[in-house]
Design an enzyme around this catalytic site. Structure first.
Site, PDB file in Angstrom:
ATOM      1  N   GLU A  40       0.851  -1.196   0.000  1.00  0.00           N
ATOM      2  CA  GLU A  40       0.000   0.000   0.000  1.00  0.00           C
ATOM      3  C   GLU A  40       0.885   1.244   0.000  1.00  0.00           C
ATOM      4  OE1 GLU A  40      -3.350   1.077  -0.070  1.00  0.00           O
ATOM      5  OE2 GLU A  40      -2.165   2.935  -0.014  1.00  0.00           O
ATOM      6  N   LYS A  41       0.729   2.065  -1.046  1.00  0.00           N
ATOM      7  CA  LYS A  41       1.629   3.201  -1.250  1.00  0.00           C
ATOM      8  C   LYS A  41       1.500   4.316  -0.218  1.00  0.00           C
ATOM      9  CE  LYS A  41      -1.234   5.545  -4.751  1.00  0.00           C
ATOM     10  NZ  LYS A  41      -2.243   4.565  -5.167  1.00  0.00           N
ATOM     11  N   HIS A  42       0.448   4.323   0.569  1.00  0.00           N
ATOM     12  CA  HIS A  42       0.255   5.417   1.527  1.00  0.00           C
ATOM     13  C   HIS A  42       0.896   5.192   2.882  1.00  0.00           C
ATOM     14  CE1 HIS A  42      -2.976   6.498  -1.288  1.00  0.00           C
ATOM     15  NE2 HIS A  42      -2.630   7.707  -0.933  1.00  0.00           N
TER      16      HIS A  42
ATOM     17  N   HIS B  47       4.205   6.873  -4.330  1.00  0.00           N
ATOM     18  CA  HIS B  47       3.000   7.701  -4.230  1.00  0.00           C
ATOM     19  C   HIS B  47       3.181   8.918  -5.131  1.00  0.00           C
ATOM     20  CE1 HIS B  47       0.043  10.528  -2.686  1.00  0.00           C
ATOM     21  NE2 HIS B  47      -0.622   9.456  -2.306  1.00  0.00           N
TER      22      HIS B  47
ATOM     23  N   HIS C 127      -2.441  15.791  -6.129  1.00  0.00           N
ATOM     24  CA  HIS C 127      -2.396  14.583  -5.304  1.00  0.00           C
ATOM     25  C   HIS C 127      -0.999  14.430  -4.709  1.00  0.00           C
ATOM     26  CE1 HIS C 127      -3.010   9.900  -5.217  1.00  0.00           C
ATOM     27  NE2 HIS C 127      -3.012  10.433  -3.994  1.00  0.00           N
TER      28      HIS C 127
ATOM     29  N   HIS D 174      -6.410  10.789   0.085  1.00  0.00           N
ATOM     30  CA  HIS D 174      -6.693   9.469   0.668  1.00  0.00           C
ATOM     31  C   HIS D 174      -6.538   9.389   2.176  1.00  0.00           C
ATOM     32  CE1 HIS D 174      -5.628   8.635  -3.652  1.00  0.00           C
ATOM     33  NE2 HIS D 174      -6.856   8.160  -3.545  1.00  0.00           N
TER      34      HIS D 174
ATOM     35  N   CYS E 292      -2.423  12.055   3.192  1.00  0.00           N
ATOM     36  CA  CYS E 292      -2.523  12.237   1.738  1.00  0.00           C
ATOM     37  C   CYS E 292      -3.682  13.209   1.539  1.00  0.00           C
ATOM     38  CB  CYS E 292      -2.811  10.915   1.032  1.00  0.00           C
ATOM     39  SG  CYS E 292      -3.278  11.162  -0.703  1.00  0.00           S
TER      40      CYS E 292
HETATM   41 FE    FE Z   1      -2.883   9.375  -2.144  1.00  0.00          FE
END
Ligand code: FE
Length: 132
Positions: A16-18, A46, A52, A119, A116
């Site tokens: 998961e990139k976050h 990310h 973003h 997100h 984020c």
């Molecule tokens: Fe994001």
């Protein structure tokens, strides 16, 4: 009513990139300066665009058996390609990774919290043992 803590997301940073990943020693001596690195998207990058991006990462320490959490630092990333020509046409981007020095007198847990802009909130934790 839901609490803020329920809104903080957790996952495996490899998938998961976050998820912020904390890089610090497992063990250290009391009062010894050590390096803490927190980065995001180590495995899956990310985006860092005007639309973003990661605006900030905060790092906390909670001593083992302690009642209260201490903030070690708050790191704001304020350039995301904004410019007079428009979004993503600007001259600079701050990358969402930090390195800082700290000292501990007690064992405990490091917590990293990242936001984020789209997100939401993400956390990671790492235990550190202080030995004599
Ligand atoms: Fe994001």
């Amino acid at each position: 009513m839901a609490e803020l803590s329920e809104r903080i997301q957790k996952a495996d940073w490899k998938k998961e990139k976050h998820v912020p990943s904390i890089d610090a020693p497992d063990e250290l001596k009391a009062g010894e300066l050590f390096e803490v690195k927190v980065s995001l998207g180590k495995e899956i990058g990310h985006p860092n665009t005007t639309e973003h991006h990661i605006p900030w990462i905060s790092v906390y320490f909670h001593p083992e058996g302690g009642k209260f959490t201490h903030q070690l630092g708050h790191f704001q990333f304020t350039a995301h390609g904004e410019g007079v020509k428009g979004p993503n046409q600007g001259p600079a981007y701050t990358h969402h990774a930090i390195t800082f020095l700290a000292k501990l007198n007690e064992s405990g847990t490091l917590h990293a919290l990242a936001l984020c802009n789209i997100h939401g909130l993400w956390e990671d934790s790492k235990e550190i043992k202080v030995v004599e």
